[in-house]
Design a protein around this motif. Structure first.
Motif, mmCIF file in Angstrom:
data_model
loop_
_atom_site.group_PDB
_atom_site.id
_atom_site.type_symbol
_atom_site.label_atom_id
_atom_site.label_comp_id
_atom_site.label_asym_id
_atom_site.label_seq_id
_atom_site.Cartn_x
_atom_site.Cartn_y
_atom_site.Cartn_z
ATOM 1 N N LYS A 44 0.780 -1.236 0.024
ATOM 2 C CA LYS A 44 -0.048 -0.127 0.046
ATOM 3 C C LYS A 44 0.907 1.190 -0.153
ATOM 4 C CE LYS A 44 -3.717 -2.465 -0.013
ATOM 5 N NZ LYS A 44 -4.424 -2.304 -1.299
ATOM 6 N N ASN A 45 2.203 1.176 0.446
ATOM 7 C CA ASN A 45 2.777 2.327 0.465
ATOM 8 C C ASN A 45 3.588 2.653 -0.597
ATOM 9 O OD1 ASN A 45 2.380 3.067 3.044
ATOM 10 N ND2 ASN A 45 4.072 1.437 3.782
ATOM 11 N N ALA A 46 3.640 1.656 -1.609
ATOM 12 C CA ALA A 46 4.228 1.767 -3.125
ATOM 13 C C ALA A 46 3.058 2.218 -4.001
ATOM 14 C CB ALA A 46 4.831 0.475 -3.706
ATOM 15 N N ASP A 47 3.366 3.344 -4.751
ATOM 16 C CA ASP A 47 2.652 3.728 -5.582
ATOM 17 C C ASP A 47 3.186 3.738 -6.940
ATOM 18 O OD1 ASP A 47 0.374 5.355 -6.705
ATOM 19 O OD2 ASP A 47 1.177 7.154 -6.134
ATOM 20 N N PRO A 48 2.438 3.563 -8.177
ATOM 21 C CA PRO A 48 3.005 3.724 -9.494
ATOM 22 C C PRO A 48 3.888 5.222 -9.721
ATOM 23 C CG PRO A 48 0.884 2.727 -9.732
ATOM 24 C CD PRO A 48 1.040 3.134 -8.274
ATOM 25 N N ASP A 49 3.396 6.162 -8.951
ATOM 26 C CA ASP A 49 4.111 7.416 -9.054
ATOM 27 C C ASP A 49 5.117 7.347 -7.752
ATOM 28 O OD1 ASP A 49 2.762 8.168 -11.585
ATOM 29 O OD2 ASP A 49 1.215 9.022 -10.261
ATOM 30 N N VAL A 50 5.880 6.598 -7.919
ATOM 31 C CA VAL A 50 7.026 6.260 -6.625
ATOM 32 C C VAL A 50 7.705 7.531 -6.723
ATOM 33 C CG1 VAL A 50 6.745 4.096 -6.015
ATOM 34 C CG2 VAL A 50 8.404 4.871 -7.872
ATOM 35 N N MET A 51 7.932 8.210 -7.616
ATOM 36 C CA MET A 51 9.061 9.176 -7.847
ATOM 37 C C MET A 51 8.279 10.620 -7.655
ATOM 38 S SD MET A 51 11.305 7.487 -10.724
ATOM 39 C CE MET A 51 10.310 6.296 -11.415
ATOM 40 N N ASP A 52 8.523 11.483 -6.829
ATOM 41 C CA ASP A 52 7.832 12.508 -6.561
ATOM 42 C C ASP A 52 8.395 13.724 -7.345
ATOM 43 O OD1 ASP A 52 6.777 11.779 -4.204
ATOM 44 O OD2 ASP A 52 8.228 12.001 -2.691
ATOM 45 N N HIS A 53 9.372 13.298 -7.989
ATOM 46 C CA HIS A 53 9.895 14.350 -9.118
ATOM 47 C C HIS A 53 9.380 14.161 -10.484
ATOM 48 C CE1 HIS A 53 12.724 16.639 -11.328
ATOM 49 N NE2 HIS A 53 12.854 17.493 -10.413
ATOM 50 N N SER A 54 8.842 15.035 -11.027
ATOM 51 C CA SER A 54 8.164 15.097 -12.196
ATOM 52 C C SER A 54 8.917 14.434 -13.615
ATOM 53 C CB SER A 54 7.181 16.257 -12.693
ATOM 54 O OG SER A 54 8.162 17.376 -13.052
ATOM 55 N N LEU A 55 10.168 15.065 -13.677
ATOM 56 C CA LEU A 55 10.973 14.410 -14.310
ATOM 57 C C LEU A 55 11.402 13.081 -14.541
ATOM 58 C CD1 LEU A 55 12.862 15.614 -17.029
ATOM 59 C CD2 LEU A 55 14.677 15.744 -15.030
ATOM 60 N N LEU A 56 11.427 12.407 -13.093
ATOM 61 C CA LEU A 56 11.486 11.135 -13.181
ATOM 62 C C LEU A 56 10.497 10.364 -13.567
ATOM 63 C CD1 LEU A 56 13.716 10.983 -9.699
ATOM 64 C CD2 LEU A 56 14.493 10.831 -12.133
ATOM 65 N N ASN A 57 9.130 10.780 -13.400
ATOM 66 C CA ASN A 57 8.143 10.376 -13.614
ATOM 67 C C ASN A 57 8.133 10.428 -15.211
ATOM 68 O OD1 ASN A 57 6.604 9.270 -11.589
ATOM 69 N ND2 ASN A 57 5.700 11.200 -11.094
ATOM 70 N N LEU A 58 8.153 11.476 -15.679
ATOM 71 C CA LEU A 58 8.494 11.583 -17.222
ATOM 72 C C LEU A 58 9.408 10.370 -17.974
ATOM 73 C CD1 LEU A 58 7.707 13.077 -19.930
ATOM 74 C CD2 LEU A 58 9.592 14.320 -19.567
ATOM 75 N N ILE A 59 10.517 10.173 -17.247
ATOM 76 C CA ILE A 59 11.322 9.063 -17.709
ATOM 77 C C ILE A 59 10.912 7.745 -17.647
ATOM 78 C CG2 ILE A 59 13.660 8.197 -17.344
ATOM 79 C CD1 ILE A 59 14.743 11.094 -16.920
ATOM 80 N N TYR A 60 10.422 7.586 -16.742
ATOM 81 C CA TYR A 60 9.811 6.369 -16.337
ATOM 82 C C TYR A 60 8.843 5.793 -17.288
ATOM 83 C CZ TYR A 60 6.838 2.611 -14.250
ATOM 84 O OH TYR A 60 5.898 1.446 -14.026
ATOM 85 N N TYR A 61 7.858 6.706 -17.489
ATOM 86 C CA TYR A 61 6.638 6.558 -18.379
ATOM 87 C C TYR A 61 7.008 6.627 -19.903
ATOM 88 C CZ TYR A 61 3.184 6.181 -14.807
ATOM 89 O OH TYR A 61 2.635 5.892 -13.465
ATOM 90 N N THR A 62 8.125 7.233 -20.199
ATOM 91 C CA THR A 62 8.454 7.216 -21.451
ATOM 92 C C THR A 62 9.139 5.996 -21.848
ATOM 93 O OG1 THR A 62 9.018 9.696 -21.445
ATOM 94 C CG2 THR A 62 10.280 8.310 -23.144
#
Length: 68
Positions: A44-62
Motif C-alpha cells: 500500500k505504500n508503493a505507488d506507481p508514481d513512486v518518484m515525487d519528481h515530475s522529470l523522473l515520472n516522465l522518464i519512467y513513463y517514456t
C-alpha cells in the motif's frame, strides 16, 4: 512480409532479427511496467508514481509506455 524472400536469403534473416529485437524490447518494457503495478498492488505504500519528481515520472513513463 517475409514470405516474399527465399528461405535462406540475407534479407529474410535480417527482418527476422529485427522483429526479434523489437519483440524483446517491447516485452522487457511491459514486464517492467507490470512488475511496478504488481508491486503497488501488494504494498500500500508503493505507488506507481513512486518518484515525487515530475522529470523522473516522465522518464519512467517514456521508457515503459512510449518507447515500445
Amino acid at each position: 512480409m517475409s514470405r516474399r524472400f527465399p528461405i535462406e536469403s540475407r534479407g529474410r534473416r535480417k527482418k527476422l532479427y529485427e522483429f526479434g529485437c523489437v519483440t524483446g524490447i517491447c516485452c522487457t518494457c511491459f514486464l517492467i511496467r507490470s512488475f511496478v503495478i504488481i508491486l503497488s498492488a501488494f504494498d500500500k505504500n508503493a505507488d506507481p508514481d513512486v518518484m515525487d519528481h515530475s522529470l523522473l515520472n516522465l522518464i519512467y513513463y517514456t521508457l515503459v509506455e512510449i518507447v515500445p
